[in-house]
Design a protein around this motif. Structure first.
Motif, mmCIF file in Angstrom:
data_model
loop_
_atom_site.group_PDB
_atom_site.id
_atom_site.type_symbol
_atom_site.label_atom_id
_atom_site.label_comp_id
_atom_site.label_asym_id
_atom_site.label_seq_id
_atom_site.Cartn_x
_atom_site.Cartn_y
_atom_site.Cartn_z
ATOM 1 N N LEU A 1 -69.218 -19.218 50.826
ATOM 2 C CA LEU A 1 -68.747 -20.395 50.116
ATOM 3 C C LEU A 1 -67.250 -20.298 49.914
ATOM 4 C CD1 LEU A 1 -71.576 -20.549 47.484
ATOM 5 C CD2 LEU A 1 -71.252 -22.122 49.380
ATOM 6 N N SER A 2 -66.631 -21.457 49.846
ATOM 7 C CA SER A 2 -65.181 -21.465 49.667
ATOM 8 C C SER A 2 -64.838 -21.557 48.195
ATOM 9 C CB SER A 2 -64.589 -22.657 50.412
ATOM 10 O OG SER A 2 -64.858 -22.518 51.785
ATOM 11 N N ILE A 3 -63.908 -20.754 47.811
ATOM 12 C CA ILE A 3 -63.420 -20.851 46.433
ATOM 13 C C ILE A 3 -61.908 -21.051 46.457
ATOM 14 C CG2 ILE A 3 -65.297 -19.488 45.446
ATOM 15 C CD1 ILE A 3 -63.374 -17.119 45.282
ATOM 16 N N CYS A 4 -61.401 -21.572 45.378
ATOM 17 C CA CYS A 4 -59.983 -21.888 45.325
ATOM 18 C C CYS A 4 -59.166 -20.625 45.043
ATOM 19 C CB CYS A 4 -59.733 -22.933 44.250
ATOM 20 S SG CYS A 4 -60.012 -22.298 42.602
ATOM 21 N N LYS A 5 -57.894 -20.779 45.100
ATOM 22 C CA LYS A 5 -57.005 -19.641 44.928
ATOM 23 C C LYS A 5 -57.134 -18.971 43.554
ATOM 24 C CE LYS A 5 -52.235 -18.618 46.067
ATOM 25 N NZ LYS A 5 -50.942 -19.285 46.295
ATOM 26 N N PRO A 6 -57.078 -19.750 42.469
ATOM 27 C CA PRO A 6 -57.226 -19.088 41.153
ATOM 28 C C PRO A 6 -58.563 -18.360 41.023
ATOM 29 C CG PRO A 6 -56.485 -21.354 40.886
ATOM 30 C CD PRO A 6 -56.775 -21.180 42.340
ATOM 31 N N CYS A 7 -59.609 -18.950 41.550
ATOM 32 C CA CYS A 7 -60.907 -18.288 41.464
ATOM 33 C C CYS A 7 -60.909 -17.025 42.315
ATOM 34 C CB CYS A 7 -62.031 -19.226 41.907
ATOM 35 S SG CYS A 7 -62.349 -20.525 40.708
ATOM 36 N N TYR A 8 -60.249 -17.095 43.435
ATOM 37 C CA TYR A 8 -60.188 -15.924 44.293
ATOM 38 C C TYR A 8 -59.446 -14.786 43.600
ATOM 39 C CZ TYR A 8 -59.216 -12.849 48.176
ATOM 40 O OH TYR A 8 -59.119 -11.746 48.977
ATOM 41 N N ARG A 9 -58.415 -15.144 42.881
ATOM 42 C CA ARG A 9 -57.669 -14.118 42.159
ATOM 43 C C ARG A 9 -58.536 -13.482 41.087
ATOM 44 N NH1 ARG A 9 -51.900 -16.601 40.877
ATOM 45 N NH2 ARG A 9 -51.380 -14.543 40.135
ATOM 46 N N HIS A 10 -59.270 -14.316 40.406
ATOM 47 C CA HIS A 10 -60.188 -13.834 39.389
ATOM 48 C C HIS A 10 -61.220 -12.913 40.038
ATOM 49 C CE1 HIS A 10 -62.808 -13.863 35.906
ATOM 50 N NE2 HIS A 10 -63.808 -14.174 36.702
ATOM 51 N N TYR A 11 -61.720 -13.355 41.145
ATOM 52 C CA TYR A 11 -62.732 -12.611 41.885
ATOM 53 C C TYR A 11 -62.207 -11.228 42.280
ATOM 54 C CZ TYR A 11 -65.141 -11.236 46.191
ATOM 55 O OH TYR A 11 -65.782 -10.527 47.165
#
Ligand SMILES: [Zn+2]
Length: 95
Positions: free
Chosen positions: A73-83
């Motif tokens: 699934l694709s996630i946005c940049k801020p979520c990716y950073r959180h991840y």
């Protein structure tokens, strides 16, 4: 006096994941929405999004908070950073 505390309480009541919402930057519209339920960012590559395996996302978010059933699934940049941050913490915590 104490109104900060009150504000924090209210936030916790709402589920506490209200990180400061930055003003919506309106880039050109993307096509893919972030797979994280509460998130309204675009997850397109042009918006800095990443595609992550569902299993990995489920390590960081509740499955209920993940929208979509594809393997990746694709996630946005801020979520990716959180991840990434969460994942890192995870690794440093060796059992
Ligand atoms: Zn997101």
């Amino acid at each position: 006096m104490g109104f900060k505390k009150k504000a924090r309480k209210a936030r916790e009541a709402r589920g506490e994941k209200t990180e400061r919402k930055s003003r919506r930057k309106e880039l050109s519209d993307g096509e893919k929405k972030c797979a994280i339920k509460d998130c309204e960012n675009w997850a397109d590559k042009s918006h800095g999004g990443r595609s992550i395996a569902f299993d990995n996302l489920a390590d960081v978010w509740d499955e209920d908070d993940i929208v979509g059933e594809a393997r990746r699934l694709s996630i946005c940049k801020p979520c990716y950073r959180h991840y990434k941050k969460e994942k890192k913490d995870d690794e440093s915590q060796t059992w």
